[in-house]
Design an enzyme around this catalytic site. Structure first.
Site, short mmCIF file in Angstrom:
data_model
loop_
_atom_site.label_atom_id
_atom_site.label_comp_id
_atom_site.label_asym_id
_atom_site.label_seq_id
_atom_site.Cartn_x
_atom_site.Cartn_y
_atom_site.Cartn_z
N TYR A 165 0.81 -1.15 -0.16
CA TYR A 165 0.01 0.03 0.00
C TYR A 165 1.04 1.21 0.02
O TYR A 165 0.71 1.89 -1.06
CB TYR A 165 -1.17 -0.03 1.35
CG TYR A 165 -2.04 -1.20 1.31
CD1 TYR A 165 -3.18 -0.88 0.54
CD2 TYR A 165 -1.88 -2.21 1.60
CE1 TYR A 165 -4.36 -1.79 0.25
CE2 TYR A 165 -2.99 -3.32 1.63
CZ TYR A 165 -3.93 -3.07 0.84
OH TYR A 165 -4.86 -4.05 0.62
N SER A 220 -18.91 -25.39 -3.84
CA SER A 220 -18.89 -24.13 -3.22
C SER A 220 -19.37 -22.91 -4.13
O SER A 220 -18.71 -23.09 -5.22
CB SER A 220 -17.36 -24.04 -2.96
OG SER A 220 -16.89 -22.77 -3.03
N PRO A 221 -20.27 -22.39 -3.93
CA PRO A 221 -20.71 -21.11 -4.79
C PRO A 221 -19.40 -20.13 -5.27
O PRO A 221 -19.55 -19.88 -6.31
CB PRO A 221 -21.76 -20.28 -3.80
CG PRO A 221 -21.83 -21.21 -2.86
CD PRO A 221 -20.98 -22.17 -2.55
N SER A 257 -8.99 -14.41 2.90
CA SER A 257 -8.65 -13.69 4.17
C SER A 257 -7.62 -14.48 5.05
O SER A 257 -7.80 -15.58 5.11
CB SER A 257 -10.16 -13.67 5.02
OG SER A 257 -9.75 -12.90 6.25
N THR A 286 -4.51 -10.46 3.76
CA THR A 286 -5.09 -11.41 2.79
C THR A 286 -3.79 -12.17 2.11
O THR A 286 -2.58 -11.84 2.20
CB THR A 286 -5.94 -10.78 1.76
OG1 THR A 286 -4.60 -9.68 1.13
CG2 THR A 286 -6.89 -9.78 1.94
N SER A 329 -12.65 -10.45 -6.52
CA SER A 329 -12.62 -10.68 -4.95
C SER A 329 -14.05 -10.93 -4.83
O SER A 329 -14.91 -10.12 -5.40
CB SER A 329 -12.17 -9.40 -4.41
OG SER A 329 -12.34 -9.58 -2.74
N GLN A 330 -14.57 -11.81 -3.76
CA GLN A 330 -15.83 -11.97 -3.21
C GLN A 330 -16.10 -11.10 -2.00
O GLN A 330 -15.08 -11.03 -1.20
CB GLN A 330 -16.30 -13.42 -2.96
CG GLN A 330 -17.76 -13.24 -2.70
CD GLN A 330 -18.03 -14.66 -1.78
OE1 GLN A 330 -18.83 -14.63 -0.80
NE2 GLN A 330 -17.34 -15.72 -1.99
N PRO A 371 -11.45 0.82 -3.15
CA PRO A 371 -12.64 0.14 -3.75
C PRO A 371 -13.77 1.31 -3.54
O PRO A 371 -13.74 2.34 -2.84
CB PRO A 371 -13.16 -0.91 -3.06
CG PRO A 371 -11.70 -1.05 -2.25
CD PRO A 371 -11.00 0.04 -2.30
N HIS A 393 -7.78 1.91 1.12
CA HIS A 393 -7.77 0.56 1.33
C HIS A 393 -6.60 0.23 2.47
O HIS A 393 -6.64 -0.99 2.92
CB HIS A 393 -7.31 -0.20 -0.04
CG HIS A 393 -7.73 -1.57 -0.11
ND1 HIS A 393 -7.79 -2.56 0.96
CD2 HIS A 393 -8.22 -2.25 -1.35
CE1 HIS A 393 -8.43 -3.62 0.35
NE2 HIS A 393 -8.61 -3.47 -0.91
N1 COA Z 1 -21.98 -27.90 -0.81
C1 COA Z 1 -22.91 -27.00 -0.19
N2 COA Z 1 -22.70 -25.63 0.39
C2 COA Z 1 -21.24 -25.38 0.19
C3 COA Z 1 -20.39 -26.06 -0.19
C4 COA Z 1 -20.73 -27.26 -0.80
N3 COA Z 1 -19.84 -28.07 -1.30
N4 COA Z 1 -19.09 -25.34 -0.12
C5 COA Z 1 -19.55 -24.31 0.28
N5 COA Z 1 -20.80 -24.16 0.73
C6 COA Z 1 -21.73 -23.10 1.36
C7 COA Z 1 -21.00 -22.39 2.43
O1 COA Z 1 -21.25 -23.53 3.67
C8 COA Z 1 -21.51 -21.03 2.64
O2 COA Z 1 -22.67 -21.29 3.10
P1 COA Z 1 -23.59 -19.79 3.52
O3 COA Z 1 -24.02 -19.14 2.63
O4 COA Z 1 -24.56 -20.49 4.60
O5 COA Z 1 -22.63 -19.23 4.66
C9 COA Z 1 -21.55 -20.79 1.25
O6 COA Z 1 -21.67 -22.00 0.43
C10 COA Z 1 -20.29 -19.97 0.78
O7 COA Z 1 -19.13 -20.74 0.54
P2 COA Z 1 -17.92 -20.73 -0.62
O8 COA Z 1 -18.71 -19.98 -1.44
O9 COA Z 1 -17.22 -21.84 -0.45
O10 COA Z 1 -17.37 -19.44 -0.11
P3 COA Z 1 -16.85 -18.68 1.27
O11 COA Z 1 -17.96 -18.15 1.82
O12 COA Z 1 -16.13 -19.80 2.10
O13 COA Z 1 -15.85 -17.56 0.76
C11 COA Z 1 -13.69 -16.71 0.12
C12 COA Z 1 -14.63 -17.96 0.13
C13 COA Z 1 -12.35 -16.97 -0.33
C14 COA Z 1 -14.38 -15.38 -0.53
C15 COA Z 1 -13.36 -16.34 1.55
O14 COA Z 1 -13.00 -17.64 2.28
C16 COA Z 1 -12.64 -14.99 2.03
O15 COA Z 1 -11.48 -15.31 2.21
N6 COA Z 1 -13.17 -13.89 1.92
C17 COA Z 1 -12.61 -12.60 2.03
C18 COA Z 1 -12.30 -12.33 1.00
C19 COA Z 1 -11.78 -10.88 1.24
O16 COA Z 1 -11.12 -10.25 2.08
N7 COA Z 1 -11.85 -9.66 0.23
C20 COA Z 1 -11.62 -8.58 0.24
C21 COA Z 1 -11.53 -7.50 -0.89
S1 COA Z 1 -11.36 -5.94 -0.61
#
Ligand code: COA
Length: 634
Positions: free
Chosen positions: A114, A436-437, A464, A473, A562-563, A127, A350
C-alpha cells in the site's frame, strides 16, 4: 503488481504490529466475543514449509506458461529450494521473524502493498461500494438520509468504542477484528516517495467531529454533544442544513481533488499546501475526523439498466472534475457518499482494512436507516455550528489543482465499468449441487475468459488471513491445472457431457481446496513475497527466482477478483490492477449475483461489458450442464 486487497500501510503497521491493547493481559471475566478478550488468543500466521511453496508455485505456473518456458523456471525453483541453498537461509530468517513479531507479514505487507504504491489511490487502489438507489430525489431528502446514515455509523462506532463488536467467525474459527478498530479517525498521508497512515485511536482526546463536503467545500461538523453522547438525527440534520447554506455562499477551488493525484505529485503538493498554517489546520481537521460524508451534486441521467454502473463510477472517482470528483478527500479511510439524486455508497482508502469490515459496517447502517424514525429528546446546549475549513491557495497549488483535474478526467475517461445483476440464480444452485458457490463463480470467470481469449491468465482472488492475529489477505490462484482442463473441454464437441461435468466438479473442488489452504496460511504468494523481502533485508540481492520472467507473469493479474458478500443488496467495485486486465468484484446473494467488472478503455483488448456478458453466459451454461447431466447421472 499486486492484486486487489493487496496494498497496505507502514507508518501505522509499525505500531499496529503490537498495539497497546494487544499486549494487555486477557481478562478472564470478559465475555467471549469482546475484542480484548480474544485478540491475544488468536494464532500467529505460520510460515509455510519451503518445499511445499516451491512445489505449489510450479503448479501455479503450469496453466499460464508454455511447457518449454516452464522448464527454465523449474530449474530456478529447484536451485532456490535445494538443501543448503539460499531459499533455506531465507526460510530460517522468516521463521525467526515469525517468532519475534505478532505477524511476520503485516508490517512488510502494509509497506510494500500500500504505502509504497505510487499510482493514484483513485481507481487503482480504493474500492467503491454501490448501494441500491435511495428513494429521495431532492436536497431535503439527501440531508435527511445523510443525517440518518451518520447516526447509523455512530451507532456502529459505539460498539468499537466499548469494544463490544461481536467477533466474526469463518468455518467455526474466530477472526481477527483489528481492522475494525482502524476504520475511524484514520487517514492516509501522502509522501514524496512513500505514504504513511495516521490513526487517532488512543492518541489524546478522541475526535468528536466528522468532515462534510458539499460543493467541494469542507466543513468540520461536531457529532457528539458536550456530554459525550452522539447527537440525535434531528440535531445532525440541523448541522447538515448549515453546511448546505454555507457551501452555497461562495465558489472555491476543489482542493480535495489533489488527493486523486499520483502519490509522488500529491506528496509534493501536500508539502506546499501545508506550509500555510490555516491550510495545516484544515487538513488536520479532515485527517482526524471520524469519517467524511460527501453530499454530492446530481449525476448525468442514464437508462435504468445503466444506473448501477453509473453509480459505481461516482463511488470510484466521482464522475470527473465537473461532477463530484472534487467533492472528496480520497486519502480518508471512510467516505460515505450521498447524492442529491439518491445515488449512495462509499469510497474507502484500502490501507487500513479489507472490504468485509467495510461491508459489515454498511450492512449495519443500511439496517439502521430502515428503522422507523423515533422521536428523540434533545437536552442541553446546541452543538457548535459547522466550521468551514479554509484554504489559502498559492499559484503553485492552483496549478497542482488544475493538473489534478486533468489527470482525474483522463482516468475517468479511461475507466470502463459494468455492474450487472445476474438474476437467474445465486448461491442456491451451486449449493444444491453440493458445490462451493465461490468456486463456481470463479470457474465461470475462467470459462468466460478462456472463451474470449483462448487462453488462461494469471488470476488473483483475495482470501482472508484473519484467522491469524493481524492477518490481512493471501491469494487464491484461480487458474489451475484442473481449471484449464475444465475450460478446454467445455466447448469441445468431442467431449461427452459426463466428462465435462466431471472436469467441472474437479475444477470447483480444486479451487475450494486452494481456498482452504489460503485461509489457513499455506498459500504461496505472501510466502514468496516474504522470502524476497527477507533477501533484501539480509542484503543478499534478489534471488534469480524473482527476476525470472515467469515470476512477473505470475504476478501480472489480468483477472483481479474478489468476493465481498453483504446482507444489503450492494456491490463493491475496483479497477483492474494491470493495464490489460480486469477488476471483478462480486456479491453472491442467495438467488442472484451482483457483479462489478472494470477495464481500461486504453486497452483495445479488454471490455468490461463483453466480459460481463461472457460471465453471464458461462454461469448459465454451467448450470445447464449441472441440471441436465447431473440429473442424468443420478
Ligand atoms: N456444498 C454445499 N454448500 C457449500 C459447499 C458445498 N460443497 N461449499 C460451500 N458451501 C456453502 C458454505 O457453507 C457457505 O454457506 P452460507 O452461505 O450459508 O454461509 C456458502 O456456500 C459460501 O461458501 P463458499 O462459496 O465456498 O465461499 P466462502 O464463503 O468460504 O468464501 C472466500 C470464500 C475466499 C471469499 C472467503 O474465504 C474469504 O477469504 N473472504 C474474504 C475475501 C476478502 O477479504 N476480500 C477483500 C476484498 S477488498
Amino acid at each position: 503488481m499486486w492484486g486487489i486487497c493487496s496494498r497496505t500501510l507502514v507508518g501505522m503497521a509499525k505500531s499496529a504490529a503490537r498495539p497497546p491493547h494487544l499486549v494487555r493481559p486477557v481478562a478472564a471475566h470478559r465475555l467471549p466475543g469482546r475484542y480484548l478478550s480474544h485478540q491475544g488468543s488468536l494464532p500467529s500466521l505460520p510460515v509455510p514449509p519451503l518445499q511445499q511453496t516451491c512445489q505449489r508455485y510450479l503448479e501455479a505456473l503450469e496453466p499460464i506458461m508454455e511447457p518449454e518456458e516452464l522448464e527454465r523456471s523449474r530449474g530456478l525453483v529447484e536451485g532456490f529450494g535445494r538443501r543448503g541453498g539460499v531459499g533455506e537461509r531465507l526460510q530460517r530468517g522468516l521463521e525467526e521473524r515469525a517468532r519475534s513479531t505478532d505477524n511476520w507479514l503485516s508490517d512488510w505487507w502494509v509497506q510494500v502493498a500500500y504505502l509504497d504504491y505510487r499510482l493514484p489511490v483513485v481507481v487503482h487502489s480504493s474500492p467503491g461500494l454501490v448501494l441500491p438507489r435511495m428513494d429521495f430525489s431532492d436536497v431535503e431528502g439527501q440531508m435527511r438520509f445523510a443525517a440518518k446514515l451518520i447516526t447509523g455509523v455512530l451507532d456502529f462506532k459505539t460498539m468499537i468504542d466499548n469494544e463490544s463488536l461481536p467477533v466474526e467467525q469463518q468455518g467455526g474459527a474466530p477472526l481477527c477484528m483489528h481492522q475494525y478498530y482502524q476504520l475511524f479517525s484514520s487517514c492516509r498521508l501522502p509522501g514524496l516517495h512513500q505514504d504513511s497512515l495516521l490513526h487517532h485511536r488512543g492518541r489524546g482526546p478522541a475526535p468528536t467531529h466528522i468532515t462534510v463536503v458539499m460543493n467541494s467545500q469542507f466543513f468540520q461538523v461536531e457529532v457528539y454533544g458536550p456530554d459525550g453522547a452522539p447527537l440525535t438525527e434531528d440535531q445532525i440534520l440541523v448541522q447538515l442544513r448549515g453546511v448546505r447554506g454555507a457551501s452555497e455562499e461562495e465558489e472555491v477551488e476543489p482542493v480535495g481533488i489533489l488527493t486523486s493525484q499520483h502519490r509522488d505529485r500529491w506528496g509534493g503538493a501536500y508539502l506546499e499546501l501545508t506550509r500555510d498554517e490555516t491550510n495545516r489546520e484544515s487538513v488536520s481537521a479532515i485527517q482526524s475526523s471520524i469519517f467524511t460524508v460527501c453530499l454530492d451534486g446530481p449525476t448525468p441521467a442514464v437508462a435504468a439498466e445503466r444506473y448501477r454502473s453509473a453509480a459505481a463510477v461516482q463511488m470510484l472517482h466521482g464522475g470527473g472534475s465537473r461532477l463530484n470528483s472534487g467533492n472528496r478527500w480520497f486519502d480518508k479511510t471512510l467516505q460515505f457518499i450521498v447524492g442529491v439524486d439518491g445515488t449512495c455508497g462509499a469510497n474507502y482508502e484500502h490501507a487500513p482494512a479489507e472490504g468485509p469490515p467495510i461491508v459489515a459496517l454498511i450492512d449495519h447502517v443500511v439496517e439502521y436507516t430502515r428503522k422507523p424514525d423515533t422521536v428523540q429528546s434533545v437536552t442541553g446546549t446546541a452543538p457548535p455550528a459547522p466550521r468551514r475549513l479554509h484554504f489559502n491557495l498559492t499559484p503553485e497549488i492552483r496549478r497542482s489543482i488544475a493538473e489534478a483535474k486533468e489527470h482525474l478526467d483522463a482516468l475517468a475517461r479511461d475507466l470502463d465499468v459494468e455492474v450487472v445483476v445476474f438474476p437467474h440464480f445465486g448461491k442456491n444452485v451451486p449449493k444444491r449441487f453440493r458445490m462451493s458457490p465461490d468456486a463456481f463463480v470463479q470457474m465461470s470467470l475462467q470459462l468466460a475468459y478462456y472463451r474470449m481469449y483462448g487462453r488462461c491468465c494469471s488470476t488473483y482472488e483475495s482470501a482472508s488471513l484473519r484467522r491469524f492475529r493481524l492477518g490481512r489477505t493471501d491469494t487464491v490462484r484461480s487458474s489451475s491445472r484442473a481449471s484449464l482442463s475444465f475450460v478446454r473441454a467445455f466447448d469441445d464437441p468431442r467431449k461427452q457431457d459426463t466428462e465435462k461435468l466431471d472436469l467441472m466438479d474437479k475444477a470447483v473442488k480444486a479451487h475450494r481446496s486452494y481456498t482452504d489452504m489460503a485461509v489457513s496460511g499455506q498459500a504461496i504468494d505472501r510466502h514468496l513475497l516474504g522470502l524476497k523481502l527477507q533477501a533484501l533485508e539480509e542484503k543478499l540481492g534478489v534471488p534469480e527466482l524473482f527476476t525470472d520472467p515467469a515470476f512477473s507473469r505470475a504476478l501480472h493479474y489480468q483477472l483481479s477478483t474478489s468476493q465481498v458478500p453483504s446482507k444489503a443488496d450492494c456491490v463493491m467495485c475496483f479497477g483492474p490492477v494491470v493495464p490489460d486486465g480486469y477488476g471483478v468484484c462480486y456479491n453472491p446473494m442467495e438467488t442472484h449475483i451482483n457483479l462489478a467488472l472494470s477495464a481500461f478503455n486504453a486497452c483495445p483488448d479488454t471490455q468490461a461489458g463483453r466480459l460481463a456478458r461472457a460471465v453471464e453466459t458461462a454461469l448459465l451454461d454451467m448450470r445447464t450442464l449441472l441440471e441436465t447431466t447431473a440429473r442424468a447421472k443420478l
